[in-house]
Motif scaffolding. Structure first.
Motif, PDB file in Angstrom:
ATOM      1  N   PHE A  31      37.820  31.320  54.401  1.00 33.03           N
ATOM      2  CA  PHE A  31      36.593  31.605  53.670  1.00 33.03           C
ATOM      3  C   PHE A  31      35.959  30.391  53.017  1.00 33.03           C
ATOM      4  O   PHE A  31      34.955  30.506  52.321  1.00 33.03           O
ATOM      5  CB  PHE A  31      36.793  32.732  52.650  1.00 33.03           C
ATOM      6  N   GLY A  32      36.509  29.204  53.259  1.00 32.99           N
ATOM      7  CA  GLY A  32      35.902  27.983  52.718  1.00 32.99           C
ATOM      8  C   GLY A  32      35.859  28.012  51.211  1.00 32.99           C
ATOM      9  O   GLY A  32      36.870  28.206  50.554  1.00 32.99           O
ATOM     10  N   ALA A  33      34.656  27.860  50.628  1.00 30.33           N
ATOM     11  CA  ALA A  33      34.497  27.902  49.181  1.00 30.33           C
ATOM     12  C   ALA A  33      34.270  29.316  48.676  1.00 30.33           C
ATOM     13  O   ALA A  33      34.128  29.523  47.481  1.00 30.33           O
ATOM     14  CB  ALA A  33      33.353  26.991  48.752  1.00 30.33           C
ATOM     15  N   GLY A  34      34.209  30.279  49.562  1.00 26.73           N
ATOM     16  CA  GLY A  34      34.144  31.678  49.174  1.00 26.73           C
ATOM     17  C   GLY A  34      32.767  32.245  48.916  1.00 26.73           C
ATOM     18  O   GLY A  34      32.648  33.389  48.478  1.00 26.73           O
ATOM     19  N   GLU A  35      31.691  31.476  49.189  1.00 27.59           N
ATOM     20  CA  GLU A  35      30.345  31.977  48.903  1.00 27.59           C
ATOM     21  C   GLU A  35      30.053  33.271  49.657  1.00 27.59           C
ATOM     22  O   GLU A  35      29.551  34.242  49.081  1.00 27.59           O
ATOM     23  CB  GLU A  35      29.273  30.941  49.273  1.00 27.59           C
ATOM     24  N   HIS A  36      30.332  33.295  50.946  1.00 28.53           N
ATOM     25  CA  HIS A  36      30.056  34.477  51.758  1.00 28.53           C
ATOM     26  C   HIS A  36      30.923  35.649  51.322  1.00 28.53           C
ATOM     27  O   HIS A  36      30.427  36.773  51.177  1.00 28.53           O
ATOM     28  CB  HIS A  36      30.285  34.164  53.244  1.00 28.53           C
ATOM     29  N   LEU A  37      32.188  35.400  51.100  1.00 30.63           N
ATOM     30  CA  LEU A  37      33.102  36.471  50.687  1.00 30.63           C
ATOM     31  C   LEU A  37      32.673  37.057  49.342  1.00 30.63           C
ATOM     32  O   LEU A  37      32.630  38.281  49.180  1.00 30.63           O
ATOM     33  CB  LEU A  37      34.535  35.941  50.617  1.00 30.63           C
ATOM     34  N   ALA A  38      32.320  36.229  48.383  1.00 31.95           N
ATOM     35  CA  ALA A  38      31.882  36.709  47.077  1.00 31.95           C
ATOM     36  C   ALA A  38      30.590  37.513  47.194  1.00 31.95           C
ATOM     37  O   ALA A  38      30.442  38.568  46.564  1.00 31.95           O
ATOM     38  CB  ALA A  38      31.692  35.543  46.107  1.00 31.95           C
ATOM     39  N   ALA A  39      29.661  37.048  48.023  1.00 28.94           N
ATOM     40  CA  ALA A  39      28.392  37.759  48.204  1.00 28.94           C
ATOM     41  C   ALA A  39      28.616  39.114  48.863  1.00 28.94           C
ATOM     42  O   ALA A  39      28.008  40.112  48.470  1.00 28.94           O
ATOM     43  CB  ALA A  39      27.428  36.916  49.036  1.00 28.94           C
ATOM     44  N   GLN A  40      29.485  39.162  49.861  1.00 31.38           N
ATOM     45  CA  GLN A  40      29.777  40.426  50.534  1.00 31.38           C
ATOM     46  C   GLN A  40      30.475  41.407  49.592  1.00 31.38           C
ATOM     47  O   GLN A  40      30.183  42.601  49.597  1.00 31.38           O
ATOM     48  CB  GLN A  40      30.624  40.182  51.785  1.00 31.38           C
ATOM     49  N   ALA A  41      31.397  40.903  48.783  1.00 36.65           N
ATOM     50  CA  ALA A  41      32.094  41.765  47.829  1.00 36.65           C
ATOM     51  C   ALA A  41      31.119  42.336  46.799  1.00 36.65           C
ATOM     52  O   ALA A  41      31.214  43.507  46.429  1.00 36.65           O
ATOM     53  CB  ALA A  41      33.217  40.997  47.137  1.00 36.65           C
ATOM     54  N   ALA A  42      30.166  41.523  46.360  1.00 39.55           N
ATOM     55  CA  ALA A  42      29.172  41.999  45.405  1.00 39.55           C
ATOM     56  C   ALA A  42      28.236  43.023  46.042  1.00 39.55           C
ATOM     57  O   ALA A  42      27.845  43.996  45.402  1.00 39.55           O
ATOM     58  CB  ALA A  42      28.366  40.825  44.846  1.00 39.55           C
ATOM     59  N   ALA A  43      27.899  42.816  47.308  1.00 40.06           N
ATOM     60  CA  ALA A  43      26.977  43.715  48.004  1.00 40.06           C
ATOM     61  C   ALA A  43      27.634  45.017  48.438  1.00 40.06           C
ATOM     62  O   ALA A  43      26.944  46.014  48.660  1.00 40.06           O
ATOM     63  CB  ALA A  43      26.384  42.999  49.214  1.00 40.06           C
ATOM     64  N   HIS A  44      28.956  45.013  48.578  1.00 32.34           N
ATOM     65  CA  HIS A  44      29.685  46.186  49.080  1.00 32.34           C
ATOM     66  C   HIS A  44      30.879  46.488  48.172  1.00 32.34           C
ATOM     67  O   HIS A  44      32.035  46.308  48.562  1.00 32.34           O
ATOM     68  CB  HIS A  44      30.160  45.945  50.511  1.00 32.34           C
ATOM     69  N   PRO A  45      30.620  46.980  46.949  1.00 30.78           N
ATOM     70  CA  PRO A  45      31.719  47.187  45.992  1.00 30.78           C
ATOM     71  C   PRO A  45      32.727  48.251  46.407  1.00 30.78           C
ATOM     72  O   PRO A  45      33.830  48.286  45.879  1.00 30.78           O
ATOM     73  CB  PRO A  45      30.998  47.581  44.700  1.00 30.78           C
ATOM     74  N   GLY A  46      32.392  49.094  47.366  1.00 32.39           N
ATOM     75  CA  GLY A  46      33.325  50.124  47.818  1.00 32.39           C
ATOM     76  C   GLY A  46      34.323  49.637  48.844  1.00 32.39           C
ATOM     77  O   GLY A  46      35.281  50.343  49.159  1.00 32.39           O
ATOM     78  N   LEU A  47      34.114  48.457  49.392  1.00 32.02           N
ATOM     79  CA  LEU A  47      35.035  47.888  50.376  1.00 32.02           C
ATOM     80  C   LEU A  47      36.115  47.070  49.673  1.00 32.02           C
ATOM     81  O   LEU A  47      35.853  46.449  48.645  1.00 32.02           O
ATOM     82  CB  LEU A  47      34.304  46.971  51.357  1.00 32.02           C
ATOM     83  N   GLY A  48      37.297  47.044  50.255  1.00 32.34           N
ATOM     84  CA  GLY A  48      38.352  46.157  49.789  1.00 32.34           C
ATOM     85  C   GLY A  48      38.291  44.878  50.602  1.00 32.34           C
ATOM     86  O   GLY A  48      38.313  44.930  51.828  1.00 32.34           O
ATOM     87  N   PHE A  49      38.183  43.746  49.959  1.00 29.10           N
ATOM     88  CA  PHE A  49      38.067  42.469  50.667  1.00 29.10           C
ATOM     89  C   PHE A  49      39.353  41.675  50.546  1.00 29.10           C
ATOM     90  O   PHE A  49      39.896  41.517  49.449  1.00 29.10           O
ATOM     91  CB  PHE A  49      36.895  41.651  50.114  1.00 29.10           C
ATOM     92  N   ILE A  50      39.818  41.171  51.670  1.00 33.16           N
ATOM     93  CA  ILE A  50      40.971  40.275  51.718  1.00 33.16           C
ATOM     94  C   ILE A  50      40.465  38.950  52.277  1.00 33.16           C
ATOM     95  O   ILE A  50      39.884  38.904  53.362  1.00 33.16           O
ATOM     96  CB  ILE A  50      42.093  40.828  52.618  1.00 33.16           C
ATOM     97  N   GLY A  51      40.677  37.890  51.519  1.00 27.88           N
ATOM     98  CA  GLY A  51      40.293  36.560  51.963  1.00 27.88           C
ATOM     99  C   GLY A  51      41.529  35.714  52.194  1.00 27.88           C
ATOM    100  O   GLY A  51      42.455  35.730  51.390  1.00 27.88           O
TER     101      GLY A  51
END
Length: 71
Positions: free
Chosen positions: A37-57
């Motif tokens: 996930f590099g610096a995590g920008e995409h992962l953080a944005a996706q987690a904020a946009a989809h709070p019902g999903l569980g994200f594993i980075g």
């Protein structure tokens, strides 16, 4: 890193399998996995946009992990 990471990280068991649904609250919409996930920008944005999903980075570089934790 010392405060937040220990509460969020997990270890894959040496024997058996890991059920990723067990890592998140009951009733979630699903699980998303981002490898490298590099610096995590995409992962953080996706987690904020989809709070019902569980994200594993997954990331091997400590600086990237630290940047995501600050997000």
């Amino acid at each position: 890193m010392n405060g937040l990471l220990p509460r969020l990280r997990f270890t894959v068991p040496e024997t058996g399998t890991l059920d990723p649904r067990a890592l998140f609250p009951v009733g979630g919409e699903g699980i998303a996995l981002e490898i490298g996930f590099g610096a995590g920008e995409h992962l953080a944005a996706q987690a904020a946009a989809h709070p019902g999903l569980g994200f594993i980075g997954v990331e091997i570089f400590e600086t990237g992990i630290a940047k995501l934790l600050t997000a």
